[in-house]
Design an enzyme around this catalytic site. Structure first.
Site, PDB file in Angstrom:
ATOM      1  CG  ASP A 186      -1.646   1.212   1.479  1.00 49.50           C
ATOM      2  OD1 ASP A 186      -2.350   1.631   0.556  1.00 49.50           O
ATOM      3  OD2 ASP A 186      -1.529   1.797   2.572  1.00 49.50           O
ATOM      4  CG  ASP A 209      -1.711   7.537   0.512  1.00 46.97           C
ATOM      5  OD1 ASP A 209      -0.766   8.244   0.170  1.00 46.97           O
ATOM      6  OD2 ASP A 209      -2.769   7.468  -0.124  1.00 46.97           O
ATOM      7  NE  ARG A 254     -10.000  12.032  -4.749  1.00 49.11           N
ATOM      8  CZ  ARG A 254      -9.555  12.376  -5.954  1.00 49.11           C
ATOM      9  NH1 ARG A 254     -10.190  13.277  -6.668  1.00 49.11           N
ATOM     10  NH2 ARG A 254      -8.468  11.809  -6.457  1.00 49.11           N
ATOM     11  CE  LYS A 268     -10.600   7.518  -9.558  1.00 44.44           C
ATOM     12  NZ  LYS A 268     -11.976   7.961  -9.718  1.00 44.44           N
TER      13      LYS A 268
HETATM   14  P1  B16 Z   1      -7.244   9.998  -3.629  1.00 39.19           P
HETATM   15  P2  B16 Z   1      -4.039   3.889  -0.032  1.00 39.19           P
HETATM   16  C1  B16 Z   1      -5.870   5.835  -0.032  1.00 39.19           C
HETATM   17  O1  B16 Z   1      -4.674   5.314  -0.446  1.00 39.19           O
HETATM   18  C2  B16 Z   1      -5.676   6.729   1.178  1.00 39.19           C
HETATM   19  O2  B16 Z   1      -5.242   5.981   2.299  1.00 39.19           O
HETATM   20  C3  B16 Z   1      -6.986   7.362   1.505  1.00 39.19           C
HETATM   21  O3  B16 Z   1      -6.836   8.221   2.629  1.00 39.19           O
HETATM   22  C4  B16 Z   1      -7.480   8.164   0.295  1.00 39.19           C
HETATM   23  O4  B16 Z   1      -8.745   8.743   0.552  1.00 39.19           O
HETATM   24  C5  B16 Z   1      -7.574   7.231  -0.904  1.00 39.19           C
HETATM   25  O5  B16 Z   1      -6.324   6.629  -1.120  1.00 39.19           O
HETATM   26  C6  B16 Z   1      -8.024   7.953  -2.155  1.00 39.19           C
HETATM   27  O6  B16 Z   1      -7.040   8.866  -2.528  1.00 39.19           O
HETATM   28  O7  B16 Z   1      -8.201  11.000  -3.079  1.00 39.19           O
HETATM   29  O8  B16 Z   1      -5.839  10.534  -3.790  1.00 39.19           O
HETATM   30  O9  B16 Z   1      -7.742   9.331  -4.881  1.00 39.19           O
HETATM   31  O10 B16 Z   1      -4.031   3.836   1.471  1.00 39.19           O
HETATM   32  O11 B16 Z   1      -4.877   2.837  -0.716  1.00 39.19           O
HETATM   33  O12 B16 Z   1      -2.654   4.040  -0.601  1.00 39.19           O
HETATM   34 MG    MG Z   2      -2.707   3.190   3.450  1.00 35.04          MG
END
Ligand code: B16
Ligand code: MG
Length: 224
Positions: free
Chosen positions: A12, A14, A52, A118
């Site tokens: 993963d 984040d 999101r 994304k």
């Molecule tokens: P985005 P992961 C996730 O990534 C994040 O942990 C989560 O906080 C976020 O809302 C989600 O991605 C969507 O991200 O808004 O940038 O499309 O933990 O799967 O790496």
């Molecule tokens: Mg994560």
């Protein structure tokens, strides 16, 4: 006890390789403040690894908004987040993350990133780790997000490895569940209250050892 082959590590992004979870929090917090919605760091814990749209739903805590307003809010949050990403650099890699990935590669293990974000490709580029990865699965690759197993199954396919030979590294409850549902073994990074369902729990990657993880996890799994 049998021995089960491990051929790929799926990370993963984040909260595992980088600390962008804090930036997601700051961007959501700004939106929540503007909308007059109380939002704490603890509330943010429930958004880890969640898409999101689902994050917005949880942040709204039952307040109803039109589809147009929802789209505008997601857009706004993403704008704040993207602004912060422009400051992201290799300094934002979590301690030990790159060394760990390099050690895995040196052992012939395939390496992929699977994140429902994304913004995954921008983050990878800013962190300068693209060259270490055999595949990237992001929020554009699948329709169903974590806790659905789809993103991990997609990543396994992208590195040409059966799910039974993959180990996932996750910091989110939804991510641990997704990996288990994909039929993979999981290393949970963080507190047991959050990632306790994983096959193995570690605080982070800083003291994680590839050999040790393989030896512990190869005693458990689905027979090849
Ligand atoms: P985005 P992961 C996730 O990534 C994040 O942990 C989560 O906080 C976020 O809302 C989600 O991605 C969507 O991200 O808004 O940038 O499309 O933990 O799967 O790496
Ligand atoms: Mg994560």
């Amino acid at each position: 006890m049998g021995s089960y082959r491990i051929s790929a590590f799926i990370f993963d992004l984040d909260g595992v390789l980088t600390d962008t979870s804090e930036l997601h929090f700051l961007a959501w917090k700004r939106l929540a403040d503007e909308e007059g919605i109380p939002f704490t760091r603890q509330d943010n814990e429930a958004l880890r690894g969640v898409s999101r749209r689902e994050s917005l739903r949880r942040l709204l805590k039952g307040r109803s908004v039109t589809e147009e307003q929802a789209l505008e809010m997601m857009e706004r949050k993403n704008r704040y987040y993207r602004r912060m990403l422009s400051e992201l650099s290799p300094a934002n890699l979590l301690p030990g993350a790159v060394k760990f990935v390099e050690n895995a590669r040196n052992r012939g293990i395939k390496v992929a990133v699977a994140s429902v974000s994304k913004n995954t490709r921008v983050v990878i580029e800013r962190l300068g780790i693209g060259g270490l990865l055999d595949a990237v699965a992001d929020g554009y690759c699948v329709v169903n997000y974590k806790p659905s197993p789809d993103i991990f199954i997609f990543a396994a396919g992208a590195v040409g490895t059966p799910v039974s030979e993959c180990v996932v590294f996750e910091d989110a409850e939804a991510g641990v569940e997704a990996a288990l549902r994909a039929g993979m073994r999981v290393v949970g990074l963080g507190p047991t209250e959050r990632v306790g369902k994983a096959n193995l729990v570690l605080p982070d990657l800083s003291r994680a050892r590839v050999d040790e993880i393989i030896s512990i996890l190869s005693g458990t799994g689905i027979p090849a």
